[in-house]
Write an enzyme that holds these catalytic residues in place. Structure first.
Site, PDB file in Angstrom:
ATOM      1  N   ASP A  87      -3.659  11.811   8.217  1.00 28.37           N
ATOM      2  CA  ASP A  87      -2.419  11.211   8.688  1.00 28.37           C
ATOM      3  C   ASP A  87      -1.877  11.861   9.949  1.00 28.37           C
ATOM      4  OD1 ASP A  87      -1.724   9.065   6.851  1.00 28.37           O
ATOM      5  OD2 ASP A  87      -1.735  10.648   5.330  1.00 28.37           O
TER       6      ASP A  87
ATOM      7  N   TYR B 176     -10.852  -1.486   3.177  1.00 24.22           N
ATOM      8  CA  TYR B 176      -9.958  -0.984   4.220  1.00 24.22           C
ATOM      9  C   TYR B 176     -10.784  -0.807   5.487  1.00 24.22           C
ATOM     10  CZ  TYR B 176      -5.894   1.544   6.097  1.00 24.22           C
ATOM     11  OH  TYR B 176      -4.792   1.925   6.824  1.00 24.22           O
TER      12      TYR B 176
ATOM     13  N   GLU C 206       0.883  -1.158   0.000  1.00 24.67           N
ATOM     14  CA  GLU C 206       0.000   0.000   0.000  1.00 24.67           C
ATOM     15  C   GLU C 206       0.925   1.213   0.000  1.00 24.67           C
ATOM     16  OE1 GLU C 206      -3.116  -0.390  -0.371  1.00 24.67           O
ATOM     17  OE2 GLU C 206      -3.982   1.543   0.145  1.00 24.67           O
TER      18      GLU C 206
END
Lengths: 274, 393
Positions: free
Chosen positions: A66, A181, A55
């Site tokens: 993030d 995911y 990934e």
């Protein structure tokens, strides 16, 4: 049209792993971190030591999903002058060396828009990419990206958050391909707070709505977490910040970096054996 | 799905991680419920009147305009408690936060004005405030940092990225994605993902509504133009909202041209015209050819933002509103003029709007009534202006 759920390298990978009674271990790194050549070497190390799929991020200036570790990876890569076309060059080289490993991109929407949605997906396919996940595109904005994915033989990865409603899970079931995911917890990426192993109830719901095989990510940094996630019913685990931390800590010594990355991947992979 | 339309034409939307969707839906529902709840509306109106000081005055300038054909009015949001229009919508969102049963507020701030407004509302309503502020801004705006802390808010310096407003927004969104069960993200402008642009507009629309009533009373007719500065665009959308359906009223937004729109140092996103996604919305943004977000620049921190509210993008695209850009120098000249001629020290943000309005006044060849939204006062800018102007008064 054949359902995209049932084609491609992910399907082969899941079938092979299932025959061996293993889950998938998927490391995440930022393309171009810390620079073009080192990044390519890092990817080779990950594959050689047992990564089942990769990934990969494209560095972006404003990564809202993030935590600090992956933000810094973006900054390092951007600082080395890495731009999306460099990332595609790395991907092409990687695909030339490894024909079978599934490769996914995880990135932010504005990078896709800037190139033109269809053009971006086409370039990704030509670079050997199997799937694309856009961190800031939720299901309700996803259709145009899913259309571009289908047109260009890319699998659009969708996110199932721990707080997902039945309505959301049912839509993911309809639209997902490649893998799903599965967010291991709320918040942003990072090893600072640990994954929460999904309740049997959630896993049962994922099965009920026939979502593409769930890989769990966010807060995965130890072999124990990988093995509990797979025992709980996940098809595998994605580990980003823990992998990127090894790069960040060994910037001055590439030999140590590759050795530690290799050991980390091998240990995490070993934990996928049921 | 969304209950309200999340888009303005092609602009807007909810480009956020899937994780935040339930929080945005909850906010939209609370906003809709509150709209129909007389008790909520009464509390909001009472706070606006008795705490914040609404309605604000509208002042006809006496000495600023030499063209006898032109009347220039100033809508005095600078007189509002907190020193700027921002207090309006912060009170509304803080009440929504309580209504949702949340006890904590997250906010971003650039120069600190939205942070100060958030801190005062949270002090008043018993909410715990965490305010993200770029590390560079914390240094540059120490009086506002002190104001926020005095009122009990926690100020968190943001070192990531460029250490300015856009990074503070990023950090606030990151916080929210971990804490949405107990926290409300009190976004400070009419930008970001749906439903923020709509909520912020509705909680500022009294600016235009009061202006309409005041001008009808004084002039017996609608103005020819309303003029407001645009960074994210909250004071402008508050002024425009009530006039959108009045085609005779020109809606004029003024963006910061900084050192010039042909340099890299500006914040004129609409005027320079590049579309993309930032902070949850598809709109005009500042970016390079790969889509990396570029830093904006303006002498006025409140306009220093590399995106703009999606409804402004739409009003531009449809031609209903006009957008222009004014440089630092032009804004500073207007700032000085207003001080000298009218005895009002404005913030640098509305000084941009004033500069454009003064040009319109000079050029007018027939009778014209212009209203400038004087969105904030200049106390916060004095230290900065002293550095720039020095003895050059």
């Amino acid at each position: 049209m054949q359902s995209p759920k049932d084609t491609g390298r992910y399907k082969t990978m899941f079938a092979n792993l299932s025959a061996k009674k293993q889950g998938a271990f998927v490391p995440f790194v930022m393309l171009g971190d810390p620079d073009f050549e080192t990044s390519l070497d890092i990817l080779r190390t990950l594959v050689k030591n047992g990564a089942d799929a990769l990934e990969l991020g494209i560095p972006y200036s404003d990564p809202i999903a993030d935590g600090p570790t992956i933000q810094k990876a973006s900054i390092r890569a951007l600082g080395s002058g890495i731009r999306p076309h460099d990332c595609f060059a790395i991907l092409k080289q990687l695909r030339a060396e490894y024909a079978d490993i599934p490769i996914g991109l995880l990135l932010y929407s504005n990078l896709v828009l800037a190139k033109g949605v269809d053009t971006f997906y086409k370039s990704a396919f030509e670079a050997g990419v199997d799937s694309i996940l856009i961190a800031d595109v939720p299901l309700r904005e996803a259709q145009r990206f899913i259309d571009a994915a289908i047109n260009n033989s890319i699998q659009q990865i969708l996110i199932a958050p721990p707080n997902a409603s039945d309505e959301t899970l049912s839509l993911i079931g309809e639209k997902s391909s490649g893998y799903t995911y599965l967010l291991g917890r709320s918040g942003v990426t990072g090893a600072e707070s640990a994954v929460e192993i999904p309740a049997a109830e959630l896993v049962a719901k994922l099965e009920k709505y026939k979502v593409a095989p769930p890989l769990i990510g966010f807060g995965i940094s130890t072999p124990q977490q990988v093995s509990s996630a797979i025992q709980a019913g996940a098809a595998g685990a994605i580990s980003g910040s823990a992998t990127v931390n090894i790069i960040a800590k060994n910037l001055a010594n590439s030999k140590d970096m590759h050795q530690q990355l290799g050991e980390f991947v091998a240990t995490m992979k070993a934990a996928t054996h049921l | 799905m969304n209950k309200l339309d999340s888009k303005f034409g092609e602009f807007g939307g909810t480009y956020v991680p899937e994780l935040l969707i339930p929080a945005l839906d909850q906010l939209e529902q609370a906003f809709l419920d509150a709209k129909d709840d007389p008790a909520f509306q009464k509390e909001f109106m009472d706070l606006l009147k008795d705490y914040a000081g609404r309605p604000t005055a509208m002042t006809l300038s006496r000495n600023l305009v030499s063209n006898p054909l032109v009347k220039l009015y100033l809508k005095r949001e600078d007189l509002l408690h907190g020193g700027a229009h921002k207090t309006n919508q912060v009170l509304g969102q803080a009440l929504l936060c309580k209504r949702m049963g949340k006890t904590e507020v997250i906010a971003e701030t650039g120069a600190g004005q939205h942070g100060v407004a958030t801190a005062l509302a949270c002090a008043l309503l018993g909410l715990k405030a965490r305010i993200y502020m770029g590390a560079k801004d914390v240094e540059r705006q120490s009086p506002n940092v002190f104001r926020m802390r005095l009122m009990g808010a926690q100020v968190i310096p943001v070192n990531s990225g460029s250490g300015t407003l856009k990074d503070a927004v990023n950090e606030a969104m990151r916080d929210w994605s971990a804490s949405y069960e107990t926290s409300h993200y009190l976004l400070g402008t009419a930008a970001g993902p749906h439903p923020f642009p709509t909520i912020v507009r509705e909680y500022h629309r009294m600016i235009g509504e009061e202006t309409r009533a005041q001008i009808m009373e004084r002039e017996g007719r609608l103005p020819d133009a309303v003029v407001a500065c645009v960074g994210g665009g909250s004071n402008a959308i508050g002024m425009f909202a009530d006039f959108i359906d009045e085609p005779s009223v020109r809606l004029i937004g003024v963006e910061p041209a900084g050192k010039g729109v042909h340099t890299k140092e500006h914040g004129a996103t609409i005027v320079t015209g590049s579309k993309g996604i930032l902070h949850g919305a598809y709109t005009y943004i500042m970016q390079d050819k790969d889509g990396q977000i570029e830093e904006s620049y303006s002498v006025s921190a409140g306009l220093d933002y590399p995106a703009v509210g999606p409804q402004h993008a739409f009003l531009h695209e449809t031609g209903r509103a006009e957008y222009y850009a004014v440089t630092d120098t032009e804004a500073l000249n207007a700032f000085k003029l207003l001080c000298k001629k009218e005895g009002i020290i404005p913030a640098l943000e509305p000084s941009h709007a004033l500069a454009h309005a003064l040009n319109m006044a000079d050029d007018a060849e027939e009778e014209m009534i212009i209203v400038v939204n004087l969105s904030g006062r200049g106390d916060k800018d004095l230290e900065h202006v002293i550095k720039i102007l020095g003895d050059d008064l």
